[in-house]
Design a protein around this motif. Structure first.
Motif, short mmCIF file in Angstrom:
data_model
loop_
_atom_site.label_atom_id
_atom_site.label_comp_id
_atom_site.label_asym_id
_atom_site.label_seq_id
_atom_site.Cartn_x
_atom_site.Cartn_y
_atom_site.Cartn_z
N PRO A 1 -10.64 12.65 -2.74
CA PRO A 1 -11.05 12.00 -1.49
C PRO A 1 -10.46 12.71 -0.27
CG PRO A 1 -9.51 10.61 -2.72
CD PRO A 1 -9.83 11.78 -3.60
N PHE A 2 -9.50 13.58 -0.49
CA PHE A 2 -8.91 14.33 0.61
C PHE A 2 -9.55 15.72 0.78
CE2 PHE A 2 -5.40 11.58 -0.87
CZ PHE A 2 -5.17 10.87 0.30
N SER A 3 -10.75 15.91 0.18
CA SER A 3 -11.32 17.27 0.16
C SER A 3 -11.47 17.91 1.54
CB SER A 3 -12.64 17.27 -0.60
OG SER A 3 -13.48 16.28 -0.12
N PRO A 4 -11.82 17.17 2.61
CA PRO A 4 -11.90 17.86 3.91
C PRO A 4 -10.56 18.49 4.31
CG PRO A 4 -12.87 15.66 4.06
CD PRO A 4 -12.23 15.76 2.72
N LEU A 5 -9.48 17.76 4.04
CA LEU A 5 -8.15 18.29 4.37
C LEU A 5 -7.84 19.53 3.55
CD1 LEU A 5 -5.76 15.22 4.76
CD2 LEU A 5 -6.30 16.99 6.44
N LEU A 6 -8.20 19.47 2.24
CA LEU A 6 -7.92 20.60 1.36
C LEU A 6 -8.71 21.83 1.82
CD1 LEU A 6 -8.01 18.69 -2.03
CD2 LEU A 6 -6.01 19.81 -1.06
N ALA B 1 4.69 11.07 -1.01
CA ALA B 1 3.86 9.93 -1.41
C ALA B 1 4.55 9.10 -2.49
CB ALA B 1 2.51 10.43 -1.93
N VAL B 2 5.22 9.75 -3.43
CA VAL B 2 5.83 9.03 -4.55
C VAL B 2 7.11 8.31 -4.14
CG1 VAL B 2 6.96 9.38 -6.78
CG2 VAL B 2 4.76 10.45 -6.33
N HIS B 3 7.92 8.94 -3.25
CA HIS B 3 9.25 8.39 -2.98
C HIS B 3 9.37 7.54 -1.73
CE1 HIS B 3 11.04 10.65 -6.28
NE2 HIS B 3 10.32 11.68 -5.89
N VAL C 1 0.84 -1.21 0.00
CA VAL C 1 0.00 0.00 0.00
C VAL C 1 0.87 1.26 0.00
CG1 VAL C 1 -1.69 1.32 1.32
CG2 VAL C 1 -1.95 -1.15 1.11
N TYR C 2 1.94 1.24 0.83
CA TYR C 2 2.81 2.42 0.90
C TYR C 2 3.54 2.64 -0.42
CZ TYR C 2 2.13 1.89 5.95
OH TYR C 2 1.60 1.76 7.21
N PHE D 1 -3.23 7.57 3.67
CA PHE D 1 -2.52 8.60 2.92
C PHE D 1 -1.95 8.04 1.61
CE2 PHE D 1 1.79 10.45 2.16
CZ PHE D 1 1.37 11.67 1.65
N PHE D 2 -1.31 6.86 1.68
CA PHE D 2 -0.68 6.29 0.48
C PHE D 2 -1.69 5.56 -0.40
CE2 PHE D 2 3.10 6.55 3.25
CZ PHE D 2 3.98 7.18 2.39
#
Lengths: 314, 288
Positions: free
Chosen positions: A149-154, A181-183, A123-124, B19-20
């Motif tokens: 899906p992260f709209s509340p955080l935004l 997130a990518v690395h 997942v990571y 998060f990921f």
């Protein structure tokens, strides 16, 4: 703690000389070069030769020595100052967060390995697997409050639209989140693999001695994977100072919002691809390399990364 | 471990998983939805499997299903480069970690220098080098530079340095094993987790590399999947509406599906490599 693993008695090789003592040294040297030779050939052909050519073209234009003209032109480029400032801010934010995420997640996973551990590692790793156009699509939607899906955080960050997310001070935060997130996933895998390969008896010994999970991590595991952490630091510093993918991906999905020369590496690509000026691209790339090598040198000497024997690292 | 710390641990791991994982969950659902639904519907809505089929047939309608050709090319390039890279990296990493020889520091230092050299500086000279020996446009122009993998050498070097006790090698020497034999029969079997790790990261690099094949290859029938999909999506304006032709039905759901197709092998590779990583083959190696 290394003394626990290397139990080699110093007298061993003297006590039992192998029968063919004569000619052993040359034989060993031959064996070493059989092992390392083919790679060294590739290093020369596909690493050093192109790098040397880049250095050459940064000083030579159309067959004649141009002095430092390309270098001077690069350092006087009005875009370089902004790009360098962007990259420095990015590094200051991204590198500590990335390192903290990688270390804490790898160690937390390793504290109690199990079936869920491998699922979580996958997942990571997931965001790191999405590249190219799909990444552009994915991240544009991720930073748009209407679709994310992260709209509340935004909304918590006062971001009402993708334009908000990519403008002003928000941009660096978005790039940092995307960069982490990518690395992070790949490094978690590397570090977890290193932890997993550690000799079990040392960790058991710590447990028998009554060390807490925290102490075991800090005083036993971390020193044993010290060279891996150094490697993460060197590679991440280099890739962070050459940040290219994140700003490029976000700018292809929202043209006009982010400067095409936002980062130093992007400026080098503009020299090479749009201006067709490889001399300047090479000069700027080599300047970036110098910064990376300096950082690498500091880390390598500090951590004794090149030691052949554990005792050398004292 | 107390209940409190166990709870904190689970919460931390789960938070990170959200998060990921959420971006990928969104991407997984995107091809099931229509382009309109993506912008107006709920963030994690599910459309229909029929939409996935449509998106796939739109992707394959490009140049008579050229996408399958690209998949085959990518597999060929990646398999060849990874095999060659492993044959070069693992012995080199072993020799660098376990033997003090003249030139050792130079090889290590130059490897790290080329590893952190920005690709912008390397790709054009590589192109000139390949064109000097008439290899541009061929599979070799991609496979050979990709099989030079200093990152893999470093992973092997760090692994042997930290995990292969000298006592094990000395024991082999006493038994009369040659140096090459020691590598092949002692070091290599114990290094299976590291080899799996290097193979996985090498595969990821070859599979996702864009700039090198972009410069080396000109015929779109020799393209890699990354290269082909990128040119397909960019020429149809799926990601950026302001450019491209409208005659092909390539929009956001197709782009999402293309992205999933391109990253699926990485996820499969990850699962395969993990099987080796979990076994912990070194356990008890020294006690025997």
């Amino acid at each position: 703690m290394k003394t626990l693993t290397t139990s080699r008695p110093p007298a061993l090789t003297n006590a039992a000389p192998p029968p063919s003592r004569r000619g052993r040294r040359p034989a060993r040297a031959t064996a070493v070069w059989i092992l390392v030779g083919p790679y060294t050939l590739f290093l020369a052909l596909f690493g050093l030769a192109p790098a040397g050519y880049a250095l050459w073209t940064s000083f030579v234009d159309n067959g004649s020595f141009s002095g430092g003209r390309d270098w001077a032109a690069v350092f006087h480029d009005y875009r370089l100052g902004d790009a360098a400032a962007h990259v420095t801010t990015y590094l200051l934010l991204w590198l500590p967060i990335l390192l903290l995420m990688v270390l804490s997640l790898a160690f937390t996973l390793h504290a109690r390995p199990g079936r869920t551990t491998s699922t979580l590692q996958l997942v990571y790793y997931l965001p790191g697997a999405v590249t190219g156009s799909a990444a552009a699509l994915l991240w544009l939607f991720m930073v748009s409050p209407d679709t994310s899906p992260f709209s509340p955080l935004l909304r918590l960050m006062d971001i009402e639209s993708a334009t908000d997310a990519l403008s002003g001070g928000n941009l660096i935060a978005v790039l940092t989140v995307m960069g982490v997130a990518v690395h992070a996933g790949g490094w978690i895998v590397v570090l977890y693999g290193a932890l997993n390969a550690l000799p079990k008896d040392v960790l058991e010994a710590a447990q028998v001695d009554g060390a807490s999970a925290w102490r075991t991590m800090w005083h036993v595991k971390l020193p044993m994977v010290r060279t891996y952490v150094a490697f993460v630091l060197i590679s991440s510093f280099a890739s962070g100072s050459q940040v290219f993918v994140e700003p490029t991906v976000l700018s292809t999905s929202a043209p006009g919002q982010i400067s095409p020369t936002w980062s130093v590496n992007q400026l080098a690509y503009v020299y090479a691809t749009q201006d067709g000026d490889f001399g300047k691209a090479a000069a700027l790339s080599l300047a970036m390399l110098a910064v990376g090598v300096l950082a690498a040198w500091i880390v390598i000497t500090r951590t004794h990364m090149y030691a052949t024997h554990p005792s050398d690292s004292r | 471990m107390t209940a409190l710390s166990r709870g904190a641990r689970a919460l931390f791991l789960l938070g990170a998983a959200v998060f990921f994982g959420l971006p990928l969950l969104w991407l997984l659902l995107a091809p099931t939805r229509t382009a309109d639904d993506l912008t107006t519907g709920s963030p994690l809505g599910f459309g229909s499997l029929g939409n996935v089929g449509d998106a796939w047939s739109h992707l394959t309608s490009y140049n008579d299903g050229e996408i399958t050709l690209w998949i085959g090319n990518s597999i060929l390039y990646a398999a060849a480069s990874v095999a060659l890279a492993l044959a070069l990296c693992v012995p080199a990493g072993y020799a660098l970690a376990k033997h003090a020889f003249a030139g050792r520091r130079a090889v290590l230092t130059l490897s790290i220098v080329t590893m952190i050299l920005p690709p912008a500086a390397l790709v054009l000279p590589l192109y000139l080098e390949m064109s000097a020996i008439n290899l541009t446009g061929t599979v070799w122009s991609v496979i050979l530079p990709l099989s030079f993998y200093p990152f893999g050498v470093y992973l092997a070097f760090l692994h042997f340095q930290a995990n292969l006790p000298d006592s094990l090698l000395d024991a082999g020497r006493v038994d009369g094993a040659s140096e090459l034999r020691l590598f092949w029969s002692v070091a290599l079997p114990l290094a299976r987790p590291a080899v799996a790790l290097i193979a996985f990261f090498g595969f990821v690099r070859c599979w996702t590399d864009f700039f090198l094949p972009f410069v080396m290859l000109s015929d779109d029938r020799t393209f890699t999947l990354q290269l082909g999909l990128m040119s397909l999506l960019q020429s149809t304006g799926a990601v950026n509406n302001s450019s491209g032709f409208a005659d092909l039905d390539i929009h956001q759901p197709e782009a999402a599906l293309a992205g999933l197709v391109a990253c699926a092998p990485l996820l499969i590779g990850f699962v395969l490599a993990q099987r080796f990583l979990r076994t912990g083959l070194l356990a008890g190696a020294e006690k025997g």
